[in-house]
Design a protein around this motif. Structure first.
Motif, PDB file in Angstrom:
ATOM      1  N   GLN A  30     -12.350  -5.553  44.887  1.00  0.00           N
ATOM      2  CA  GLN A  30     -13.605  -4.914  45.263  1.00  0.00           C
ATOM      3  C   GLN A  30     -14.533  -4.905  44.048  1.00  0.00           C
ATOM      4  O   GLN A  30     -14.095  -4.627  42.921  1.00  0.00           O
ATOM      5  N   ALA A  44      -9.094  -1.933  51.170  1.00  0.00           N
ATOM      6  CA  ALA A  44      -8.650  -3.070  50.372  1.00  0.00           C
ATOM      7  C   ALA A  44      -7.174  -3.361  50.593  1.00  0.00           C
ATOM      8  O   ALA A  44      -6.747  -4.523  50.620  1.00  0.00           O
ATOM      9  N   THR A  45      -6.384  -2.314  50.780  1.00  0.00           N
ATOM     10  CA  THR A  45      -4.949  -2.483  51.019  1.00  0.00           C
ATOM     11  C   THR A  45      -4.695  -3.110  52.384  1.00  0.00           C
ATOM     12  O   THR A  45      -3.899  -4.043  52.519  1.00  0.00           O
ATOM     13  N   ARG A  48      -6.854   2.495  40.823  1.00  0.00           N
ATOM     14  CA  ARG A  48      -6.037   1.678  41.723  1.00  0.00           C
ATOM     15  C   ARG A  48      -6.869   0.602  42.409  1.00  0.00           C
ATOM     16  O   ARG A  48      -6.384  -0.520  42.623  1.00  0.00           O
ATOM     17  N   VAL A  49      -8.105   0.918  42.773  1.00  0.00           N
ATOM     18  CA  VAL A  49      -9.002  -0.099  43.333  1.00  0.00           C
ATOM     19  C   VAL A  49      -9.176  -1.243  42.340  1.00  0.00           C
ATOM     20  O   VAL A  49      -9.211  -2.423  42.721  1.00  0.00           O
ATOM     21  N   ASP A 101      -7.811   7.042  42.153  1.00  0.00           N
ATOM     22  CA  ASP A 101      -8.015   6.057  43.215  1.00  0.00           C
ATOM     23  C   ASP A 101      -8.884   4.908  42.742  1.00  0.00           C
ATOM     24  O   ASP A 101      -8.650   3.752  43.119  1.00  0.00           O
ATOM     25  N   LEU A 102      -9.889   5.184  41.907  1.00  0.00           N
ATOM     26  CA  LEU A 102     -10.726   4.106  41.399  1.00  0.00           C
ATOM     27  C   LEU A 102      -9.911   3.176  40.497  1.00  0.00           C
ATOM     28  O   LEU A 102     -10.062   1.951  40.553  1.00  0.00           O
ATOM     29  N   ARG A 105     -12.042   3.336  50.388  1.00  0.00           N
ATOM     30  CA  ARG A 105     -12.130   1.976  49.843  1.00  0.00           C
ATOM     31  C   ARG A 105     -10.742   1.417  49.515  1.00  0.00           C
ATOM     32  O   ARG A 105     -10.463   0.247  49.776  1.00  0.00           O
ATOM     33  N   ARG A 106      -9.880   2.242  48.952  1.00  0.00           N
ATOM     34  CA  ARG A 106      -8.544   1.745  48.608  1.00  0.00           C
ATOM     35  C   ARG A 106      -7.748   1.420  49.871  1.00  0.00           C
ATOM     36  O   ARG A 106      -7.021   0.423  49.906  1.00  0.00           O
ATOM     37  N   HIS A 141     -16.427   5.299  46.748  1.00  0.00           N
ATOM     38  CA  HIS A 141     -15.205   5.251  47.565  1.00  0.00           C
ATOM     39  C   HIS A 141     -15.509   5.253  49.058  1.00  0.00           C
ATOM     40  O   HIS A 141     -14.693   4.753  49.851  1.00  0.00           O
TER      41      HIS A 141
END
Length: 222
Positions: A197, A141-142, A184-185, A181-182, A137-138, A23
């Motif tokens: 990603q 990416a967002t 969601r990534v 969160d992963l 990371r999220r 992350h």
């Protein structure tokens, strides 16, 4: 630990550390036009924002976020409001801070902060996103999906995983958050919420193992 909570074994901690490391974006922090402190349950965000402001890395800081759905009792007047107050206590001048108090998710954090900046006549080329460590990371990416015309740098307090666990005081919640969160990534690009990603095989295997072990309270619902 209650009977219905999964055990945080050495293996679970190792798996969580793999996801934690993934992350983190490991961007080099440099001077930018504006910084955005993304709302969360973690006061480490305004603390680090204040540190970076005092270092002269930006002159404008946006705090974004309404009431936190995970821990509403922590910041009852909304994340951005409490973050601003904490930053003021740490020496950031009120004139440097813009507030966005309606966002309920990361996409809204980005979209509404962009609107607040535009209303203030600010059109940044470089934006620093300050978040919880496992949200880097999220958020990257967002932002790349929703605000492609800016260059995005991500940063968070420079803590190792064990120190972050101690600072929050709830290991189960943190690992659940890492796992959520992963997911969601992985899933959000399919929904148009973020850019894709690459996820290394060992990180994905750690994710599957932690879900199977019961670290699942932050997973998306169907």
């Amino acid at each position: 630990m209650t009977d219905n909570q999964p055990a945080i074994t050495d293996e679970a901690r190792h798996q969580a550390t793999l996801i934690w490391d993934y992350h983190r974006m490991h961007h080099d922090v440099r001077p930018v036009d504006v910084a955005i402190g993304l709302g969360s349950h973690d006061l480490g965000v305004p603390v680090f924002c204040a540190e970076l402001y005092r270092a002269g890395l930006f002159s404008t800081l946006v705090f974004t976020g309404g009431p936190n759905p995970t821990t509403p009792e922590r910041f009852p007047r909304g994340e951005a409001v409490h973050f601003r107050e904490h930053a003021l206590d740490l020496g950031v001048p009120d004139t440097a801070i813009l507030l966005e108090t309606k966002a309920r998710n990361t996409g809204e954090n980005i979209t509404f902060s962009r609107q607040v900046l535009a209303a203030a006549g600010i059109a940044p080329a470089w934006v620093l996103l300050v978040s919880m460590p496992y949200m880097e990371r999220r958020s990257f990416a967002t932002a790349c999906k929703l605000w492609p015309e800016v260059e995005v740098i991500c940063a968070s307090q420079p803590l190792v995983f064990d120190d972050y666990l101690k600072s929050i005081g709830d290991d189960k919640m943190v690992i659940d958050m890492l796992v959520g969160d992963l997911q969601r990534v992985i899933e959000y690009p399919k929904l148009g919420f973020a850019i894709a990603q690459d996820v290394p095989e060992d990180v994905y295997a750690a994710f599957k193992a932690l879900v199977a072990a019961g670290f699942d309270s932050r997973l998306l619902t169907a």
